[in-house]
Write a protein that holds these residues in place. Structure first.
Motif, PDB file in Angstrom:
ATOM      1  N   SER A 331       0.846  -1.191   0.000  1.00  0.00           N
ATOM      2  CA  SER A 331       0.000   0.000   0.000  1.00  0.00           C
ATOM      3  C   SER A 331       0.877   1.235   0.000  1.00  0.00           C
ATOM      4  N   ASP A 332       0.306   2.364  -0.423  1.00  0.00           N
ATOM      5  CA  ASP A 332       1.011   3.615  -0.157  1.00  0.00           C
ATOM      6  C   ASP A 332       0.907   3.890   1.341  1.00  0.00           C
ATOM      7  N   LEU A 333       1.917   4.558   1.867  1.00  0.00           N
ATOM      8  CA  LEU A 333       2.057   4.715   3.315  1.00  0.00           C
ATOM      9  C   LEU A 333       0.888   5.477   3.930  1.00  0.00           C
ATOM     10  N   GLU A 334       0.465   6.542   3.284  1.00  0.00           N
ATOM     11  CA  GLU A 334      -0.529   7.434   3.864  1.00  0.00           C
ATOM     12  C   GLU A 334      -1.883   6.757   4.048  1.00  0.00           C
ATOM     13  N   ASN A 335      -2.245   5.861   3.147  1.00  0.00           N
ATOM     14  CA  ASN A 335      -3.559   5.212   3.213  1.00  0.00           C
ATOM     15  C   ASN A 335      -3.494   3.773   3.711  1.00  0.00           C
ATOM     16  N   SER A 336      -2.398   3.408   4.351  1.00  0.00           N
ATOM     17  CA  SER A 336      -2.216   2.017   4.770  1.00  0.00           C
ATOM     18  C   SER A 336      -3.208   1.583   5.841  1.00  0.00           C
ATOM     19  N   ARG A 337      -3.807   2.539   6.573  1.00  0.00           N
ATOM     20  CA  ARG A 337      -4.791   2.154   7.588  1.00  0.00           C
ATOM     21  C   ARG A 337      -6.040   1.528   6.960  1.00  0.00           C
ATOM     22  N   ASP A 338      -6.229   1.707   5.643  1.00  0.00           N
ATOM     23  CA  ASP A 338      -7.385   1.122   4.969  1.00  0.00           C
ATOM     24  C   ASP A 338      -7.275  -0.395   4.828  1.00  0.00           C
ATOM     25  N   VAL A 339      -6.188  -0.982   5.337  1.00  0.00           N
ATOM     26  CA  VAL A 339      -6.052  -2.438   5.312  1.00  0.00           C
ATOM     27  C   VAL A 339      -7.203  -3.100   6.063  1.00  0.00           C
ATOM     28  N   LYS A 340      -7.833  -2.377   6.976  1.00  0.00           N
ATOM     29  CA  LYS A 340      -8.970  -2.939   7.715  1.00  0.00           C
ATOM     30  C   LYS A 340     -10.098  -3.332   6.757  1.00  0.00           C
ATOM     31  N   LEU A 341     -10.229  -2.643   5.623  1.00  0.00           N
ATOM     32  CA  LEU A 341     -11.243  -2.989   4.626  1.00  0.00           C
ATOM     33  C   LEU A 341     -10.934  -4.344   3.994  1.00  0.00           C
ATOM     34  N   ILE A 342      -9.642  -4.623   3.831  1.00  0.00           N
ATOM     35  CA  ILE A 342      -9.234  -5.926   3.291  1.00  0.00           C
ATOM     36  C   ILE A 342      -9.561  -7.024   4.288  1.00  0.00           C
ATOM     37  N   VAL A 343      -9.314  -6.749   5.591  1.00  0.00           N
ATOM     38  CA  VAL A 343      -9.625  -7.730   6.638  1.00  0.00           C
ATOM     39  C   VAL A 343     -11.119  -8.047   6.637  1.00  0.00           C
ATOM     40  N   GLU A 344     -11.956  -7.021   6.451  1.00  0.00           N
ATOM     41  CA  GLU A 344     -13.402  -7.241   6.403  1.00  0.00           C
ATOM     42  C   GLU A 344     -13.786  -8.137   5.226  1.00  0.00           C
ATOM     43  N   LYS A 345     -13.127  -7.947   4.083  1.00  0.00           N
ATOM     44  CA  LYS A 345     -13.419  -8.783   2.910  1.00  0.00           C
ATOM     45  C   LYS A 345     -12.972 -10.224   3.141  1.00  0.00           C
ATOM     46  N   LEU A 346     -11.834 -10.396   3.830  1.00  0.00           N
ATOM     47  CA  LEU A 346     -11.373 -11.745   4.146  1.00  0.00           C
ATOM     48  C   LEU A 346     -12.387 -12.469   5.032  1.00  0.00           C
ATOM     49  N   LYS A 347     -12.962 -11.732   5.995  1.00  0.00           N
ATOM     50  CA  LYS A 347     -13.996 -12.307   6.865  1.00  0.00           C
ATOM     51  C   LYS A 347     -15.214 -12.717   6.051  1.00  0.00           C
ATOM     52  N   GLU A 348     -15.657 -11.821   5.160  1.00  0.00           N
ATOM     53  CA  GLU A 348     -16.839 -12.099   4.346  1.00  0.00           C
ATOM     54  C   GLU A 348     -16.646 -13.353   3.490  1.00  0.00           C
ATOM     55  N   LYS A 349     -15.419 -13.552   3.004  1.00  0.00           N
ATOM     56  CA  LYS A 349     -15.128 -14.687   2.137  1.00  0.00           C
ATOM     57  C   LYS A 349     -14.820 -15.964   2.919  1.00  0.00           C
ATOM     58  N   GLY A 350     -14.795 -15.856   4.256  1.00  0.00           N
ATOM     59  CA  GLY A 350     -14.494 -17.026   5.074  1.00  0.00           C
ATOM     60  C   GLY A 350     -13.048 -17.467   4.997  1.00  0.00           C
ATOM     61  N   ARG A 351     -12.148 -16.547   4.671  1.00  0.00           N
ATOM     62  CA  ARG A 351     -10.725 -16.862   4.573  1.00  0.00           C
ATOM     63  C   ARG A 351     -10.099 -16.914   5.965  1.00  0.00           C
ATOM     64  N   SER A 352      -9.231 -17.886   6.208  1.00  0.00           N
ATOM     65  CA  SER A 352      -8.602 -18.033   7.524  1.00  0.00           C
ATOM     66  C   SER A 352      -7.519 -17.005   7.772  1.00  0.00           C
ATOM     67  N   GLU A 353      -7.039 -16.324   6.724  1.00  0.00           N
ATOM     68  CA  GLU A 353      -5.915 -15.402   6.895  1.00  0.00           C
ATOM     69  C   GLU A 353      -6.240 -14.208   7.787  1.00  0.00           C
ATOM     70  N   PHE A 354      -7.511 -13.857   7.932  1.00  0.00           N
ATOM     71  CA  PHE A 354      -7.848 -12.736   8.810  1.00  0.00           C
ATOM     72  C   PHE A 354      -7.711 -13.144  10.269  1.00  0.00           C
TER      73      PHE A 354
END
Length: 462
Positions: A331-354
């Motif tokens: 990610s670009d440094l300034e917007n890296s806090r948006d990784v939480k949106l990726i974590v939410e998508k991992l949860k929705e998809k039932g992925r164990s990586e979250f």
């Protein structure tokens, strides 16, 4: 040696740290991660308190999934964890967590002073922190509920603010109001005003005073908590879910007339994102923070963290690259806090990586998943000297165990067998094996699980 302050340290360790994925995960949150050298954030927090508070009196409130790991981190520091970890069956915000710890402390000392800290924050200037903590304890003994207000050096929009008005003692101010996260223009006005401070989530108070204020301002929480069986047995999930889900700010601090803010400037950070971690760590001559097996060319002002694989970069600026065995975040440094949106998508998809890493921690050692497929899986057990673990099979699988380092004793059906490096055994059917590390060094065992072979080979279709 300076006399320690007469207060109980309370650490809140229930956070999940989704903005620091893929290193921080639900079952291994940021307070357990070793971002700086060989100490986890929770170990660094305890170490910071050791010179001024008696850590034998510490209480740590955490989720049930994290009890073992936190216990292990405490034991590594020589602090017995028995009766010091308070497990919540689910998260209900900071007010129930603090009250849970308070009620346990009150059983030992009715009028104790409590110092409450998040377990995953960092502080650069510990000398100033200790001075402020000493002032906070004195204010608490005077009947104030003290919150540490961090002097803002830039218009941060990700923190709540506290407005102070009217000086008390030791440089503290009365709390006029708490303010939600502002926009940038408002945050700039707060800095210019000079009497606004970041809300750090750190508090010092007498237990008796906080109990009294909870009774006045949120009696429902106090009443429901006291109805729970707090006799040392775990609180049930059903009962704990009945408690209000509320922060100590909303429950008490915004309503009480006993709140005081202690202006503090000791290099504090909540490490709430990869950007805040980058800001906190010293940089190299190119403005980079680099850890792991990294080769960088023409790379500036970036955070690059590797764990297992080589990372090579070229012509990058203001970037975050974080590699773990099963995920890479860029990610670009300034917007890296948006990784939480990726974590939410991992949860929705039932992925164990979250939720978890490939390596999990146990009383006996670590278990690392090396490979998985529909037909087989391969794991590595790294067992501590003198430890034991149980390995079970069922009728549908076969397990092969190979000792690649150390000496092991296996016990199956009351029969024992010694295994040296290079030796193996096979488990079939419904069996349970006890594996013991009989050596003085780590025992490493590779386990291969496959689908069982049918007895009647005529049923196999090619």
């Amino acid at each position: 040696m300076k006399k320690k302050l007469n207060a109980y340290p309370i650490l809140l360790a229930g956070g999940s740290g989704t903005r620091l994925w893929p290193v921080s995960r639900q079952l291994y949150p940021k307070q357990l991660v070793k971002f700086f050298g060989e100490e986890s954030l929770i170990q660094s927090t305890i170490k910071r308190l050791r010179p001024v508070l008696n850590v034998k009196n510490i209480r740590i409130v955490c989720g049930r999934d994290h009890v073992f790991d936190i216990s292990r981190h405490m034991e590594e520091m020589g602090i017995p964890s028995e009766k010091k970890i308070i497990a919540e069956p689910c998260g209900r915000n900071t007010a129930p967590a603090i009250l849970l710890a308070m009620l346990q402390v009150i059983e030992k000392e009715n009028d104790a002073v409590l110092c409450v800290f998040p377990a995953d924050h960092v502080i650069r200037d510990e000398r100033v922190f200790h001075e402020r903590l000493e002032s906070a304890v004195k204010l608490a003994e005077m009947g104030y509920i003290v919150t540490f207000g961090i002097t803002p050096h830039y218009p941060e929009t990700g923190f709540g603010y506290i407005e102070g008005a009217g000086e008390i003692d030791f440089g503290a101010l009365c709390v006029k109001r708490f303010v939600e996260k502002p926009d940038r223009k408002t945050a700039e006005q707060y800095i210019d005003a000079g009497n606004y401070f970041w809300n750090s989530g750190m508090f010092t108070f007498k237990a008796s005073v906080m109990i009294q204020e909870l009774g006045v301002h949120h009696s429902e929480l106090l009443l429901k908590m006291k109805q729970l069986p707090l006799d040392g047995t775990p609180v049930s999930l059903k009962d704990y879910r009945q408690l209000p889900n509320i922060s100590i700010d909303y429950a008490v601090m915004e309503k009480t007339d006993k709140a005081a803010v202690l202006p503090s400037d000791f290099g504090w950070s909540d490490i709430g994102s990869w950007k805040s971690l980058y800001d906190f760590i010293p940089k190299d001559t190119n403005g980079n923070v680099i850890e792991g097996d990294v080769i960088s060319e023409n790379t500036q002002n970036s955070l690059i963290l590797g764990h297992e694989r080589l990372i090579a970069t070229n012509k990058l600026k203001n970037m975050v690259i974080v590699e773990t065995p099963d995920a890479v975040f860029v990610s670009d440094l300034e917007n890296s806090r948006d990784v939480k949106l990726i974590v939410e998508k991992l949860k929705e998809k039932g992925r164990s990586e979250f939720q978890k890493h490939k390596t999990s921690y146990h009383l006996w050692g670590t278990l690392t998943v090396l490979e998985t497929s529909p037909d087989f899986s391969v794991v590595r057990r790294n067992m501590y000297p003198g430890s034991k673990c149980e390995i079970k099979t069922d009728s549908s699988t076969v397990k092969h165990l190979i000792v690649v380092k150390g000496f092991a004793k296996s016990i199956t059906n009351n029969q024992s067998r010694l295994l040296n490096t290079g030796q193996s055994l096979m488990l079939t059917g419904n069996q349970m094996l006890v594996l013991e590390n009989t050596g003085n060094e780590s025992l490493i065992v590779i386990g291969i699980k496959t689908n069982s072979i049918p007895e009647d080979l005529s049923t196999v279709k090619i």
